[in-house]
Enzyme design. Structure first.
Site, PDB file in Angstrom:
ATOM      1  N   GLU A  95       0.833  -1.211   0.000  1.00 61.16           N
ATOM      2  CA  GLU A  95       0.000   0.000   0.000  1.00 61.16           C
ATOM      3  C   GLU A  95       0.863   1.255   0.000  1.00 61.16           C
ATOM      4  O   GLU A  95       2.072   1.184   0.230  1.00 61.16           O
ATOM      5  CB  GLU A  95      -0.953  -0.012   1.191  1.00 61.16           C
ATOM      6  CG  GLU A  95      -0.290  -0.333   2.517  1.00 61.16           C
ATOM      7  CD  GLU A  95      -0.148   0.859   3.426  1.00 61.16           C
ATOM      8  OE1 GLU A  95      -0.143   2.005   2.920  1.00 61.16           O
ATOM      9  OE2 GLU A  95      -0.012   0.660   4.639  1.00 61.16           O
ATOM     10  N   LYS A 119      -3.978  -1.818  14.378  1.00 62.19           N
ATOM     11  CA  LYS A 119      -3.414  -0.642  15.043  1.00 62.19           C
ATOM     12  C   LYS A 119      -3.667  -0.718  16.544  1.00 62.19           C
ATOM     13  O   LYS A 119      -4.793  -0.972  16.976  1.00 62.19           O
ATOM     14  CB  LYS A 119      -4.042   0.629  14.485  1.00 62.19           C
ATOM     15  CG  LYS A 119      -3.729   0.926  13.022  1.00 62.19           C
ATOM     16  CD  LYS A 119      -4.372   2.238  12.607  1.00 62.19           C
ATOM     17  CE  LYS A 119      -4.050   2.572  11.156  1.00 62.19           C
ATOM     18  NZ  LYS A 119      -4.862   1.812  10.204  1.00 62.19           N
TER      19      LYS A 119
END
Length: 303
Positions: free
Chosen positions: A25, A159
């Protein structure tokens, strides 16, 4: 060929020859790190992938084109440009139709990888269910995309600023297998530990590739999340990171930071207040993930 796709010649040749290709990404370039560490890291990650025997395909939207594989010049542009969109699925039609530049999130990169025929994708971490989602309904599009797009996602977990337990529950609801590489505990991005057991554990790239092949041959669409714990020398202890996260969340609330701006704000705040410790960990884990992702892509060719 989809008219919106622009596949780099090296990537196109590798796909045509059946060579392993690994999707990467670009949000980490435009929104995840400061310049010049962002560009340097992106190029080093691509080098790691090549050294491991696969071809890197960094994804981005440039001038309205969905680029599968970037040149060094394009990576430099993403690393320095100021008006680069952070593109998830909801943004793609607008950014493409208006011929803008965009760095792709996990969800958008997965979609482009699937369109190009790439089966394995590496990132730093995925989005998930945010803390306080019971009132905000803030759930990342990464999770819904993983429920429907058949691309494996190699990350260091979710995360640590998110609700890890809530995210694992949501992944189970969506039928997304979660397998941790080499340990029984699910990692929390900056740390090897989260306090949550991993639903599954596998200890080799071959076994992970076998799981992918079996899932998709059964007609079970959607991703597999492969959690790859950060190398021990680079981890930030979970209690220490939790302190930084708590402070960052408080600062975001005070400054009325909302929506897409929350995650970049939190990551920047943590990097600044940890004196670069989190940035060093981020760079180490993305390279570590790239090695495992390349190994999985290589092993998947056997099936």
């Amino acid at each position: 060929m989809n008219p919106y796709l622009e596949i780099h010649p090296e990537v196109q040749q590798a796909l045509a020859a059946g060579k392993p290709v690994l999707a990467l990404e670009s949000t980490i370039i435009a929104h995840g790190m400061p310049y010049p560490q962002n560009v340097q890291t992106a190029l080093e990650v691509e080098a790691v992938v090549r050294e491991a025997g696969a071809i890197p395909a960094t994804m981005a939207i440039l001038n309205g084109k969905c680029c599968v594989g970037l040149s060094q010049q394009q990576i430099e542009h993403l690393g320095q440009a100021k008006e680069v969109w952070k593109v998830s699925l909801v943004d793609m039609p607008y950014v493409i139709s208006q011929q803008l530049d965009g760095a792709t999130t996990v969800a958008a990169t997965m979609r482009l990888a699937a369109m190009a025929g790439i089966r394995v994708f590496v990132t730093g971490e995925i989005g998930g269910v945010h803390r306080g989602a019971q009132t905000t309904m803030d759930i990342s599009a990464d999770l819904t995309e993983m429920g429907q797009t058949s691309v494996a996602v190699v990350s260091a977990g979710v995360k640590s600023i998110l609700g890890i337990g809530l995210t694992l529950e949501y992944l189970e609801t969506k039928g997304i297998p979660v397998v941790t590489f080499g340990q029984d505990e699910f990692p929390s991005f900056y740390s090897r530990h989260s306090g949550f057991g991993s639903p599954l554990r596998l200890d080799s790239a071959h076994d992970i590739a076998s799981l992918l092949h079996t899932k998709w041959q059964l007609g079970l669409n959607g991703a597999v999340l492969v959690a790859n714990p950060i190398p021990e020398p680079f981890e930030v202890p979970a209690p220490q990171m939790e302190w930084y996260i708590t402070q960052a969340l408080h600062a975001a609330a005070q400054q009325h930071i909302k929506g897409k701006a929350v995650t970049p704000f939190l990551l920047k705040y943590i990097a600044e207040h940890s004196k670069g410790e989190s940035l060093e960990a981020n760079i180490a884990l993305i390279k570590h993930n790239a090695r495992l992702g390349a190994a999985v892509a290589l092993a998947y060719r056997q099936f």
